[in-house]
Scaffold this active site. Structure first.
Site, mmCIF file in Angstrom:
data_model
loop_
_atom_site.group_PDB
_atom_site.id
_atom_site.type_symbol
_atom_site.label_atom_id
_atom_site.label_comp_id
_atom_site.label_asym_id
_atom_site.label_seq_id
_atom_site.Cartn_x
_atom_site.Cartn_y
_atom_site.Cartn_z
ATOM 1 N N HIS A 146 7.649 64.636 60.508
ATOM 2 C CA HIS A 146 7.089 65.494 59.290
ATOM 3 C C HIS A 146 5.812 65.968 59.669
ATOM 4 C CE1 HIS A 146 6.060 66.838 55.522
ATOM 5 N NE2 HIS A 146 7.016 66.214 54.686
ATOM 6 N N GLU A 250 8.907 71.045 60.856
ATOM 7 C CA GLU A 250 9.319 69.445 60.683
ATOM 8 C C GLU A 250 10.697 69.681 61.690
ATOM 9 O OE1 GLU A 250 9.497 68.141 56.787
ATOM 10 O OE2 GLU A 250 7.763 69.473 56.174
HETATM 11 C C1 BG6 Z 1 9.233 68.110 53.015
HETATM 12 C C2 BG6 Z 1 10.458 68.227 51.836
HETATM 13 O O1 BG6 Z 1 9.969 67.398 54.255
HETATM 14 O O2 BG6 Z 1 8.494 67.052 52.416
HETATM 15 C C3 BG6 Z 1 9.821 68.697 50.386
HETATM 16 O O3 BG6 Z 1 11.474 69.043 52.305
HETATM 17 C C4 BG6 Z 1 8.723 67.237 50.144
HETATM 18 O O4 BG6 Z 1 10.925 68.551 49.738
HETATM 19 C C5 BG6 Z 1 7.481 67.125 51.190
HETATM 20 O O5 BG6 Z 1 8.202 67.633 48.960
HETATM 21 C C6 BG6 Z 1 6.521 66.203 50.995
HETATM 22 O O6 BG6 Z 1 7.233 64.994 50.738
HETATM 23 P P1 BG6 Z 1 6.448 63.555 50.194
HETATM 24 O O7 BG6 Z 1 7.194 62.494 50.053
HETATM 25 O O8 BG6 Z 1 5.713 63.297 51.633
HETATM 26 O O9 BG6 Z 1 5.804 64.033 49.236
#
Ligand code: BG6
Length: 275
Positions: A146, A250
């Site tokens: 991510h 990502e």
């Molecule tokens: C992204 C998703 O990878 O991460 C989104 O596609 C999500 O839907 C975002 O809102 C952030 O996620 P988190 O759990 O870190 O708040």
């Protein structure tokens, strides 16, 4: 929360004392310039994921009925398997490992061994992932890195490589579309899973107006995310004025699960390079 210094330029969170760490890369500096976005409101309390850097998403991308969103890897305690070491090539390598344990078994009752190897080169950061299934049952999981890139203004970034790819638009109840643009730009709340993307993306106008090259292997999908101002308000560990300063691109295997029979290994990698 302790910070293990991989080298002067990379900081990865692994904390032997608390339950967290998540092996999240929270800093990567090239020419003394930070390349990763971490929110000013990120909480380093050892209990939740870090808002920024490069959290590891495993074994579930997105919502999960038996555990937290994006799985447990980013909130688990990882073992520093191989402390940072300079190789004969001049590169610096470190290795982290996550094995199933009582905590992971409470959400996902399978044995696994997840190994995460980072190699730092001048202007490059390499990520090698392997997931081994030591059990008797086939594993089914999703995986994603991510990555939050730090950018001066997301509206000026272009992301190459998506033309012709289908994408799931999570801002439109998961509807499926096809990308027709040569480059993807982000000018509103964006949350898309591009499928079967090519091995390389270039992201323009990152730090100092430079380009970032992302190369990926066995990570067939690419998620593009920015919460924009309205969604930012709903994220407690994120300032609503911060959205222009990040773009999440990502690399993952998320639109279909990895199916891993007993005794086999899933391997994938990502290389980030400041151009
Ligand atoms: C992204 C998703 O990878 O991460 C989104 O596609 C999500 O839907 C975002 O809102 C952030 O996620 P988190 O759990 O870190 O708040």
């Amino acid at each position: 929360m302790s910070r293990v210094l991989v080298v002067v330029k990379v900081v990865v969170l692994v904390d032997p004392r608390t339950f967290c760490g998540g092996a999240t890369v929270v800093s990567w500096r090239v020419n003394n310039q930070e390349q990763l976005f971490v929110s000013k409101q990120a909480i380093f309390d050892g209990k939740r994921a870090i808002r920024g850097g490069i959290p590891v998403v495993f074994p579930q991308f997105g919502e999960w009925s038996t555990g937290p969103q994006h799985g447990f890897a980013r909130i688990c305690r990882w073992e520093l398997k191989k402390p940072p070491e300079r190789l004969p090539t001049g590169d610096v390598e470190a290795m982290f490992q996550l094995l199933d344990n009582e905590f992971t078994r409470s959400m996902w009752n399978y044995p696994f061994s997840l190994t995460y190897r980072l190699i730092l080169r001048e202007k490059e950061l390499h990520f090698n992932i392997s997931v081994y299934n030591p059990g008797a049952e086939t594993l089914s999981f999703t995986f994603l890195l991510h990555t939050y890139f730090k950018v001066p203004d997301v509206r000026r970034c272009q992301i190459t490589g998506m033309r012709g790819c289908t994408y799931i638009d999570k801002t439109r109840e998961g509807a499926l579309y096809q990308e027709h643009r040569d480059v993807v730009t982000v000018n509103e709340w964006t949350d898309r899973i591009y499928q079967n993307t090519p091995l390389e993306h270039i992201i323009t106008n990152v730090v100092s107006g430079r380009k970032m090259r992302m190369q990926k292997y066995n990570l067939v999908d690419t998620v593009v995310w920015n919460p924009w101002v309205e969604k930012a308000k709903e994220i407690p560990d994120f300032g609503e004025e911060e959205f222009p300063n990040l773009v999440c691109v990502e690399a993952g295997h998320v639109s279909s699960p990895v199916i891993l029979p007993p005794g086999t290994v899933f391997e994938a990698s990502q290389i980030l390079q400041v151009m």
